[in-house]
Design a protein around this motif. Structure first.
Motif, PDB file in Angstrom:
ATOM      1  N   GLU A 139       0.835  -1.202   0.000  1.00  0.00           N
ATOM      2  CA  GLU A 139       0.000   0.000   0.000  1.00  0.00           C
ATOM      3  C   GLU A 139       0.871   1.253   0.000  1.00  0.00           C
ATOM      4  O   GLU A 139       0.564   2.242  -0.691  1.00  0.00           O
ATOM      5  N   ALA A 140       1.961   1.230   0.755  1.00  0.00           N
ATOM      6  CA  ALA A 140       2.881   2.368   0.797  1.00  0.00           C
ATOM      7  C   ALA A 140       3.514   2.601  -0.567  1.00  0.00           C
ATOM      8  O   ALA A 140       3.660   3.745  -1.022  1.00  0.00           O
ATOM      9  N   LEU A 141       3.897   1.528  -1.222  1.00  0.00           N
ATOM     10  CA  LEU A 141       4.504   1.647  -2.549  1.00  0.00           C
ATOM     11  C   LEU A 141       3.511   2.240  -3.540  1.00  0.00           C
ATOM     12  O   LEU A 141       3.863   3.125  -4.341  1.00  0.00           O
ATOM     13  N   THR A 142       2.280   1.765  -3.514  1.00  0.00           N
ATOM     14  CA  THR A 142       1.252   2.302  -4.409  1.00  0.00           C
ATOM     15  C   THR A 142       1.105   3.798  -4.214  1.00  0.00           C
ATOM     16  O   THR A 142       1.032   4.568  -5.171  1.00  0.00           O
ATOM     17  N   ASP A 143       1.079   4.236  -2.952  1.00  0.00           N
ATOM     18  CA  ASP A 143       0.940   5.659  -2.654  1.00  0.00           C
ATOM     19  C   ASP A 143       2.136   6.442  -3.190  1.00  0.00           C
ATOM     20  O   ASP A 143       1.975   7.498  -3.813  1.00  0.00           O
ATOM     21  N   ALA A 144       3.337   5.939  -2.976  1.00  0.00           N
ATOM     22  CA  ALA A 144       4.541   6.637  -3.439  1.00  0.00           C
ATOM     23  C   ALA A 144       4.559   6.758  -4.961  1.00  0.00           C
ATOM     24  O   ALA A 144       4.906   7.822  -5.501  1.00  0.00           O
ATOM     25  N   LEU A 145       4.199   5.700  -5.654  1.00  0.00           N
ATOM     26  CA  LEU A 145       4.200   5.733  -7.118  1.00  0.00           C
ATOM     27  C   LEU A 145       3.153   6.710  -7.653  1.00  0.00           C
ATOM     28  O   LEU A 145       3.428   7.510  -8.556  1.00  0.00           O
ATOM     29  N   ARG A 146       1.958   6.660  -7.094  1.00  0.00           N
ATOM     30  CA  ARG A 146       0.890   7.547  -7.565  1.00  0.00           C
ATOM     31  C   ARG A 146       1.202   9.007  -7.247  1.00  0.00           C
ATOM     32  O   ARG A 146       1.035   9.889  -8.085  1.00  0.00           O
ATOM     33  N   LEU A 147       1.648   9.248  -6.014  1.00  0.00           N
ATOM     34  CA  LEU A 147       1.911  10.624  -5.602  1.00  0.00           C
ATOM     35  C   LEU A 147       3.064  11.243  -6.380  1.00  0.00           C
ATOM     36  O   LEU A 147       3.028  12.424  -6.731  1.00  0.00           O
ATOM     37  N   SER A 148       4.104  10.462  -6.660  1.00  0.00           N
ATOM     38  CA  SER A 148       5.262  11.004  -7.384  1.00  0.00           C
ATOM     39  C   SER A 148       4.884  11.374  -8.814  1.00  0.00           C
ATOM     40  O   SER A 148       5.310  12.409  -9.335  1.00  0.00           O
ATOM     41  N   ARG A 149       4.072  10.541  -9.444  1.00  0.00           N
ATOM     42  CA  ARG A 149       3.610  10.873 -10.798  1.00  0.00           C
ATOM     43  C   ARG A 149       2.746  12.127 -10.766  1.00  0.00           C
ATOM     44  O   ARG A 149       2.841  12.995 -11.639  1.00  0.00           O
ATOM     45  N   GLY A 150       1.899  12.232  -9.745  1.00  0.00           N
ATOM     46  CA  GLY A 150       1.081  13.429  -9.609  1.00  0.00           C
ATOM     47  C   GLY A 150       1.924  14.684  -9.452  1.00  0.00           C
ATOM     48  O   GLY A 150       1.571  15.747  -9.970  1.00  0.00           O
ATOM     49  N   MET A 151       3.058  14.567  -8.763  1.00  0.00           N
ATOM     50  CA  MET A 151       3.936  15.723  -8.603  1.00  0.00           C
ATOM     51  C   MET A 151       4.568  16.141  -9.924  1.00  0.00           C
ATOM     52  O   MET A 151       4.779  17.335 -10.168  1.00  0.00           O
ATOM     53  N   THR A 152       4.878  15.171 -10.783  1.00  0.00           N
ATOM     54  CA  THR A 152       5.402  15.521 -12.107  1.00  0.00           C
ATOM     55  C   THR A 152       4.412  16.407 -12.851  1.00  0.00           C
ATOM     56  O   THR A 152       4.776  17.453 -13.407  1.00  0.00           O
ATOM     57  N   TYR A 153       3.151  16.006 -12.855  1.00  0.00           N
ATOM     58  CA  TYR A 153       2.122  16.755 -13.567  1.00  0.00           C
ATOM     59  C   TYR A 153       1.830  18.084 -12.870  1.00  0.00           C
ATOM     60  O   TYR A 153       1.604  19.104 -13.519  1.00  0.00           O
ATOM     61  N   LYS A 154       1.834  18.065 -11.538  1.00  0.00           N
ATOM     62  CA  LYS A 154       1.574  19.291 -10.783  1.00  0.00           C
ATOM     63  C   LYS A 154       2.638  20.345 -11.072  1.00  0.00           C
ATOM     64  O   LYS A 154       2.316  21.505 -11.368  1.00  0.00           O
ATOM     65  N   ASN A 155       3.906  19.956 -10.997  1.00  0.00           N
ATOM     66  CA  ASN A 155       4.983  20.916 -11.220  1.00  0.00           C
ATOM     67  C   ASN A 155       5.008  21.409 -12.658  1.00  0.00           C
ATOM     68  O   ASN A 155       5.275  22.579 -12.925  1.00  0.00           O
ATOM     69  N   ALA A 156       4.719  20.506 -13.601  1.00  0.00           N
ATOM     70  CA  ALA A 156       4.692  20.898 -15.013  1.00  0.00           C
ATOM     71  C   ALA A 156       3.566  21.892 -15.270  1.00  0.00           C
ATOM     72  O   ALA A 156       3.763  22.919 -15.926  1.00  0.00           O
ATOM     73  N   LEU A 157       2.384  21.594 -14.767  1.00  0.00           N
ATOM     74  CA  LEU A 157       1.223  22.452 -15.018  1.00  0.00           C
ATOM     75  C   LEU A 157       1.368  23.798 -14.321  1.00  0.00           C
ATOM     76  O   LEU A 157       0.856  24.817 -14.804  1.00  0.00           O
ATOM     77  N   ALA A 158       2.091  23.825 -13.190  1.00  0.00           N
ATOM     78  CA  ALA A 158       2.305  25.080 -12.467  1.00  0.00           C
ATOM     79  C   ALA A 158       3.401  25.929 -13.094  1.00  0.00           C
ATOM     80  O   ALA A 158       3.675  27.035 -12.628  1.00  0.00           O
ATOM     81  N   GLY A 159       4.049  25.405 -14.144  1.00  0.00           N
ATOM     82  CA  GLY A 159       5.093  26.163 -14.825  1.00  0.00           C
ATOM     83  C   GLY A 159       6.415  26.182 -14.095  1.00  0.00           C
ATOM     84  O   GLY A 159       7.249  27.075 -14.318  1.00  0.00           O
ATOM     85  N   LEU A 160       6.654  25.193 -13.235  1.00  0.00           N
ATOM     86  CA  LEU A 160       7.899  25.133 -12.474  1.00  0.00           C
ATOM     87  C   LEU A 160       8.943  24.298 -13.204  1.00  0.00           C
ATOM     88  O   LEU A 160       8.611  23.320 -13.862  1.00  0.00           O
ATOM     89  N   ASP A 161      10.184  24.667 -13.063  1.00  0.00           N
ATOM     90  CA  ASP A 161      11.275  23.913 -13.687  1.00  0.00           C
ATOM     91  C   ASP A 161      11.740  22.821 -12.732  1.00  0.00           C
ATOM     92  O   ASP A 161      12.895  22.781 -12.287  1.00  0.00           O
ATOM     93  N   LEU A 162      10.821  21.939 -12.420  1.00  0.00           N
ATOM     94  CA  LEU A 162      11.060  20.863 -11.458  1.00  0.00           C
ATOM     95  C   LEU A 162      10.347  19.604 -11.910  1.00  0.00           C
ATOM     96  O   LEU A 162       9.261  19.668 -12.497  1.00  0.00           O
ATOM     97  N   GLY A 163      10.951  18.463 -11.608  1.00  0.00           N
ATOM     98  CA  GLY A 163      10.321  17.188 -11.889  1.00  0.00           C
ATOM     99  C   GLY A 163       9.456  16.755 -10.714  1.00  0.00           C
ATOM    100  O   GLY A 163       9.197  17.521  -9.785  1.00  0.00           O
TER     101      GLY A 163
END
Length: 358
Positions: free
Chosen positions: A67-91
């Motif tokens: 369950e912890a792994l599932t959360d880490a994988l989902r959340l990390s992918r969400g951060m990629t999209y969040k940072n990209a959509l916010a216009g940040l130069d971050l992965g």
């Protein structure tokens, strides 16, 4: 759950990593353990095309390491999209610590986590999240420079900026749905009264909204209800409240096959990460005529604050960027309506366009 059992479970899920349903081209997934402090952590780096992976650390009493792994994988992918959509130069990346933050969190464990982050050499930059506070990050920072949200790196606690962004996003959704962004008299249900949810409730109350509140911690719920003159509902029934806006601000996966048919609000817009239990649930919301503010678009205020803040500086630039979440969501809503697509799909496309350009 004792350490040897956790260790065996971590090894088993690591061996099946590339077959995991939430593995989406992640660049690096690290399983960390510190014997002395009892730390068990998973750090997932999803994408670094735009820059080092920035994402918070969550501490939670997961039922299993899987369950912890599932959360880490989902959340990390969400951060990629969040940072990209916010216009940040971050992965995008994320860390989880397995354990009850109320009883298992110690300075030694936090320092050990900092050492794990430091071993990645800056590929991953950590910050606070559920179960981890700004003071906790100060301890983590004693073992690594790859940390944000501390006094030394800027504005400290990012939760007020997350709440501000969600508030702006709710107004954008109201304007798109009803033609006016006024909250006067609008009924809003806030589920989850942590730092972000409580701050958001306060902003909504001051703007004239009529609040319905839900939280699993009874003293917190009672205090907020008294302060804001709010109605109270059970946490497991909050999604079905008779309101204009449902604002989930607790844990994710709350929008699913069971809850979506019961939602009475015309708008779902809240701070929780990974609100959709599965990707197909964005279409389920659209089919019901519910306007959904994609979570990683509306809750980007916190990451914006820790990405753009400078030590000793004011927050004018940060607030301006956070308030622009209104414009981002308006663009998503308008394109989704024009193309008859679910809003999450449109947000994903916009983020992927920026990633492809990198």
């Amino acid at each position: 759950m004792n350490a040897p059992v956790i260790g065996r479970k971590l090894q088993s899920v690591e061996n099946g990593m590339f077959d995991h349903p939430e593995f989406r081209g992640h660049e690096q997934v690290v399983f960390g353990h510190d014997r002395a402090s009892g730390l068990f952590t998973i750090i997932a780096v999803h994408d670094t095309r735009l820059g080092p992976a920035l994402g918070g650390c969550r501490m939670w009493a997961y039922a299993s390491s899987a369950e912890a792994l599932t959360d880490a994988l989902r959340l990390s992918r969400g951060m990629t999209y969040k940072n990209a959509l916010a216009g940040l130069d971050l992965g995008g990346g994320k860390a989880v610590i397995i354990g009850d933050a109320r009883s298992a969190k110690t300075p030694e464990l936090l320092a050990a986590f900092g050492a794990q982050v430091d071993r990645l050499g800056g590929t991953y930059i950590t910050a606070e999240d559920v179960g981890i506070s700004a003071p906790d990050m100060e301890i983590v920072a004693t073992r690594t420079d790859h940390v944000r949200g501390t006094r030394a790196t800027g504005l400290g606690d990012p939760s007020p900026y997350t709440a501000l962004g969600v508030f702006c996003g709710i107004r954008a959704a109201l304007r798109h749905r009803f033609g006016s962004d006024s909250l006067e008299g609008r009924r809003v249900c806030v589920k989850g009264l942590g730092h972000v949810g409580m701050d958001l409730a306060g902003q909504l109350h001051r703007a004239g909204a009529r609040l319905v509140l839900a939280d699993i911690h009874k003293p917190t719920l009672e205090d907020a209800a008294a302060r804001f003159g709010a109605e109270v509902v059970a946490a497991d029934a909050a999604h079905a409240a008779d309101v204009d806006v449902f604002a989930p601000c607790a844990l994710g996966a709350g929008l699913n096959d069971e809850t979506i048919p019961q939602i009475r609000a015309g708008i779902v817009a809240g701070a929780a990460n990974n609100q959709l239990a599965e990707e197909r649930h964005d279409e389920a919301l659209r089919e019901r005529g519910i306007l959904y503010a994609p979570d990683y678009a509306i809750n980007a205020g916190g990451v914006i604050s820790i990405a753009l803040a400078t030590p000793g500086g004011d927050d004018a630039l940060v607030r301006s960027k956070v308030e622009a979440i209104d414009e981002t969501l308006t663009r998503i809503f308008e394109r989704a309506e024009r193309l008859s697509l679910p809003t999450q799909q449109v947000a994903d496309t916009l983020a992927e366009e920026r990633l492809a350009a990198a």
